[in-house]
Design an enzyme around this catalytic site. Structure first.
Site, mmCIF file in Angstrom:
data_model
loop_
_atom_site.group_PDB
_atom_site.id
_atom_site.type_symbol
_atom_site.label_atom_id
_atom_site.label_comp_id
_atom_site.label_asym_id
_atom_site.label_seq_id
_atom_site.Cartn_x
_atom_site.Cartn_y
_atom_site.Cartn_z
ATOM 1 N N SER A 58 5.800 0.622 -6.737
ATOM 2 C CA SER A 58 5.105 -0.484 -7.191
ATOM 3 C C SER A 58 4.324 -0.827 -8.038
ATOM 4 C CB SER A 58 4.602 -1.355 -5.347
ATOM 5 O OG SER A 58 5.538 -2.122 -5.413
ATOM 6 N N HIS A 104 0.573 -6.794 -4.487
ATOM 7 C CA HIS A 104 0.686 -6.332 -3.364
ATOM 8 C C HIS A 104 0.015 -4.982 -3.121
ATOM 9 C CE1 HIS A 104 4.299 -4.304 -4.332
ATOM 10 N NE2 HIS A 104 3.672 -3.659 -3.336
ATOM 11 N N ASP A 111 4.254 -11.198 -9.254
ATOM 12 C CA ASP A 111 3.163 -9.965 -7.969
ATOM 13 C C ASP A 111 2.650 -9.170 -8.849
ATOM 14 O OD1 ASP A 111 2.313 -8.269 -6.185
ATOM 15 O OD2 ASP A 111 4.575 -7.883 -5.509
HETATM 16 N N1 ARG Z 1 9.237 -4.941 -0.462
HETATM 17 C C1 ARG Z 1 7.669 -4.808 -1.954
HETATM 18 C C2 ARG Z 1 7.501 -3.246 -1.569
HETATM 19 O O1 ARG Z 1 7.743 -3.149 -0.876
HETATM 20 C C3 ARG Z 1 7.153 -5.774 -1.420
HETATM 21 C C4 ARG Z 1 5.503 -5.942 -0.976
HETATM 22 C C5 ARG Z 1 4.731 -7.264 -0.491
HETATM 23 N N2 ARG Z 1 5.166 -7.907 -0.589
HETATM 24 C C6 ARG Z 1 5.690 -9.402 0.215
HETATM 25 N N3 ARG Z 1 6.079 -10.228 0.543
HETATM 26 N N4 ARG Z 1 5.198 -8.116 1.701
HETATM 27 O O2 ARG Z 1 6.568 -3.003 -1.256
HETATM 28 N N1 GLU Z 2 7.194 -2.743 -2.653
HETATM 29 C C1 GLU Z 2 7.535 -1.529 -3.454
HETATM 30 C C2 GLU Z 2 5.952 -0.893 -3.073
HETATM 31 O O1 GLU Z 2 4.866 -0.599 -2.867
HETATM 32 C C3 GLU Z 2 8.425 -1.013 -4.396
HETATM 33 C C4 GLU Z 2 9.896 -1.199 -3.935
HETATM 34 C C5 GLU Z 2 10.681 -0.536 -3.460
HETATM 35 O O2 GLU Z 2 10.487 0.300 -2.160
HETATM 36 O O3 GLU Z 2 11.342 -0.370 -4.574
HETATM 37 O O4 GLU Z 2 6.503 0.786 -3.431
#
Ligand code: ARG
Ligand code: GLU
Length: 720
Positions: A652, A84, A220
């Site tokens: 991330s 991502h 990921d």
């Molecule tokens: N929650 C994770 C972060 O904050 C992963 C985001 C990417 N994945 C998704 N399904 N959108 O960024």
């Molecule tokens: N998916 C998050 C990011 O893009 C990391 C997850 C979080 O927020 O801890 O940095």
């Protein structure tokens, strides 16, 4: 005497239980954390993690593209980050014929690696405490503006005094709400090429349904390579550039993890607000989050439906949808988590203790006695402005694309008015290429639906005193029908007609600016924004600067009043270390989660042809044949694991590192129950989610047949 001892003992034990809270400054590890880290199982020294004199772990860590972290995993500049995090780049190379988002991409030789204009990675060369220099001449009585003026002047001086090479940069950032300052010398590499990415059915497996959720089964990750000039220094893209040779790269462990193992996450957490007073947290959870969530419910409903219907839209809106949905889901989890852990009640209890201690000390009482009630007053005063700011920001700034476009083009008009047509002439090609990028991924018919749905909220919910009269007139003229207003706006505006814009641009700045000024949508969003600037943002910012000053004093006060507490600075996008253990958690009554997932779980979730839970045939075949190479453990292939490391957005792509400094996983998310950790960390349910590095190796080697990349890495077996 005995009583104080018992109290000290109790706080000490309570602190131990919270040992995993905190995002620590690498420079201070020796002083603050090394002993505890070793007690938790670490076999390295603080100097192995951060050193200016020799290669250390920090030399393998980069800020990736502004918002993520990445790490170097070979002597040839191979870089690992999340799928991502590379998503925008993978999307930009994708077409319906060569759909790398859908099918994945693997460079089978260096020649096939794809350049990404605009993408860069930044290393931290050195960190210095410059608090004394930056706060020189600053006194506690100073008002915000005066203080700020000294701080800016001193910061500039400290920056120019810092020793650096011509290819390095220097920046200074405030810590502890401006009570401390640190200087960073950095090196930024600008030729970063895409090396590999799994298909979204692996890299984004579970998509929105599984996002922020454990148990998780997402691979990921994506791979890039840093290129440098022939001297190994940063250089603009050139086919003659060579793979970068790092001062350090992370060896990769094949031994995996077990519950209780020491873990450390090293990266660039973006923003946390752990020291807010209770009225701020209450406002966020009860007032602001519901506004943002409600608006995004609407835009996501529309975008999701169109994406399911049309594969072309699926590519065009992939990044935008992911960005909108990601924060939306986090806010929902955050509000729930604060409630579930009684975050506000706990803040209030802390504040009562703070007030009690302050009032017992005459000096503190004079300085800090009124802080909390002052917060209360300011947050209440700010609330109506904060609400409108949130509504208008979400509607006109972040969700209706026509409005975001008009707002960025407003920058062109401002320049025109300030510097004249001649000054703009040379920028016209850049504006055209910005527009080309915008229209590549734009569908006016979708945006029109979003417009209708969100403007309904604008007219019905935004404080009438903060609405634009011009906008209200337009609504009345459209018979108070949001759909009719949308139809009129999208018919009349030229901003959604790329040909008309192109013509005006080639006719030159005068023609282009005239087009904008005569445009109906431009006029509409300008009037909304101007009213917001005049009646909302000015007041909001004025109160906010008072809150900021108060927060700086409150931070200082907390550190003085609770000397037994070990404080860490809120995340601010700078390099931090967080550590913990591989650990499951009790999510709610009777539900305990184990810390590891396996390929079996991917197959349990598999829904043939589904937009979120499809599994590629090749992966199913490897599963049927249990063809896992050397990456399995007791015949099962690990996929993800969780730990008690305190992470946030920006982490991330951060490496999960074992007790010896080897790579064991790749951080990419947090668990749903614990997303409130940005404002209210709770060790019992806050967990970070990582891909097991063996799953990454398996996908690269067995799934993609890109074993040459694994050969480039240094594989180790520390457990013997
Ligand atoms: N929650 C994770 C972060 O904050 C992963 C985001 C990417 N994945 C998704 N399904 N959108 O960024
Ligand atoms: N998916 C998050 C990011 O893009 C990391 C997850 C979080 O927020 O801890 O940095």
């Amino acid at each position: 005497m005995k009583k104080t001892f018992i109290i000290l003992l109790i706080t000490w034990i309570a602190n131990l239980a919270l040992a995993t809270e905190g995002m620590w400054i690498p420079l201070l590890l020796k002083q603050l954390n090394e002993a505890e880290m070793r007690a938790m199982g670490m076999k390295m020294s603080a100097e192995d993690i951060y050193s200016v004199n020799r290669g250390s772990l920090k030399d393998a860590i980069v800020l990736f593209g502004g918002g993520c972290t990445g790490e170097v995993i070979s002597g040839q500049g191979l870089l690992l980050t999340n799928h991502h995090c590379g998503y925008g780049q993978i999307q930009s190379h994708s077409t319906l014929e060569n759909n790398y988002l859908q099918d994945g991409f693997w460079a089978m030789s260096r020649k096939e690696e794809l350049p990404n204009p605009g993408l860069s990675v930044t290393f931290i060369v050195r960190i210095e405490d410059v608090t004394a220099q930056v706060l020189e001449n600053v006194t506690p009585e100073m008002h915000y503006k005066e203080r700020q003026a000294w701080v800016s002047r001193n910061t500039e001086q400290a920056k120019s005094a810092a020793a650096r090479e011509s290819y390095q940069d220097v920046m200074i950032r405030p810590f502890f709400e401006g009570n401390q300052y640190y200087l960073f010398v950095t090196e930024t590499y600008r030729d970063i090429r895409l090396v590999g990415a799994p298909p979204s059915s692996i890299g984004k497996f579970g998509a929105d349904t599984d996002n922020w959720v454990w148990p998780r089964h997402t691979g990921d990750f994506s791979l890039f390579r840093i290129y440098a000039g022939p001297d190994n220094k940063p250089a603009d893209y050139s086919p003659d550039n060579v793979p970068f040779q790092p001062r350090h790269f992370l060896p990769v462990s094949l031994d995996g993890v077990s519950e209780g193992d020491f873990t450390m996450v090293f990266g660039f957490p973006g923003r946390t607000e752990e020291y807010l007073p209770s009225p701020a947290v209450a406002q966020r959870v009860d007032v602001l989050n519901p506004i943002r969530i409600g608006i995004r419910d609407r835009s996501l409903n529309i975008i999701d439906e169109e994406m399911r219907r049309d594969p072309q839209v699926r590519i065009q809106y992939a990044s935008k949808q992911a960005r909108i949905a990601n924060a939306w889901k986090k806010w929902i989890g955050e509000s729930q988590g604060v409630k579930a852990t009684d975050g506000i009640g706990r803040k209030k209890a802390f504040e009562r203790e703070f007030q009690k201690r302050v009032e017992a000390n005459p000096e503190w009482k004079k300085q800090y006695g009124g802080l909390l009630s002052q917060f209360e007053k300011l947050y209440a005063e700010q609330e109506p402005f904060a609400k409108s700011r949130e509504y208008i920001g979400e509607i006109a700034g972040r969700n209706i694309e026509l409005f975001s476009l008009a707002n960025s083009l407003h920058g062109v008009v401002k320049q025109y008015e300030a510097n004249g047509a001649a000054a703009l002439e040379s920028r016209m090609p850049r504006i055209q290429s910005y527009l080309d990028g915008f229209f590549k991924d734009y569908r006016p018919e979708i945006d029109q639906l979003v417009f209708a749905s969100l403007m309904e909220v604008y007219y019905n919910e935004v404080n009438p005193a903060h609405q634009s009269e011009f906008a209200i007139e337009q609504f009345v003229n459209a018979g108070k029908s949001p759909a009719e207003l949308a139809r009129i706006v999208f018919t009349k505006t030229k901003l959604v007609k790329p040909e008309a814009l192109k013509q005006a641009i080639s006719a030159g700045p005068d023609a282009f600016v005239q087009l904008l000024k005569e445009d109906y949508a431009y006029a509409l969003v300008r009037s909304i924004s101007e009213v917001s600037e005049g009646k909302v943002l000015g007041e909001y910012d004025r109160i906010q600067s008072e809150i900021d000053l108060l927060q700086q004093q409150y931070m200082k006060a907390q550190m003085e009043v609770f000397p037994e507490k070990r404080f860490y600075p809120d995340a601010n996008g700078t390099l931090r270390v967080t550590y913990g253990q591989v650990a499951g958690y009790q999510a709610r009554d009777a539900v305990h989660y184990q810390p590891m997932t396996y390929l079996e779980g991917v197959m349990e979730k598999y829904v043939p042809g589904d937009y979120e839970f499809d599994v590629p045939e090749k992966l199913r075949e490897l599963y049927r044949n249990k063809d896992y190479g050397s990456y399995a453990e007791d015949g099962k292939l690990p996929v993800c694991f969780i730990g008690s490391n305190h992470t946030t957005g920006g982490n991330s792509g951060s490496p999960a590192i074992d007790a010896h400094g080897n790579l064991i996983g790749l951080n990419f998310d947090r668990v749903w129950e614990g997303t409130m950790s940005d404002i209210n960390y709770d060790a019992s349910i806050c967990r970070n989610i990582m891909v097991d590095v063996r799953y990454i190796l398996f996908i690269v080697d067995k799934y993609a047949g890109a074993g040459h990349l694994v050969e480039e890495m240094k594989l180790v077996r520390p457990k013997g």
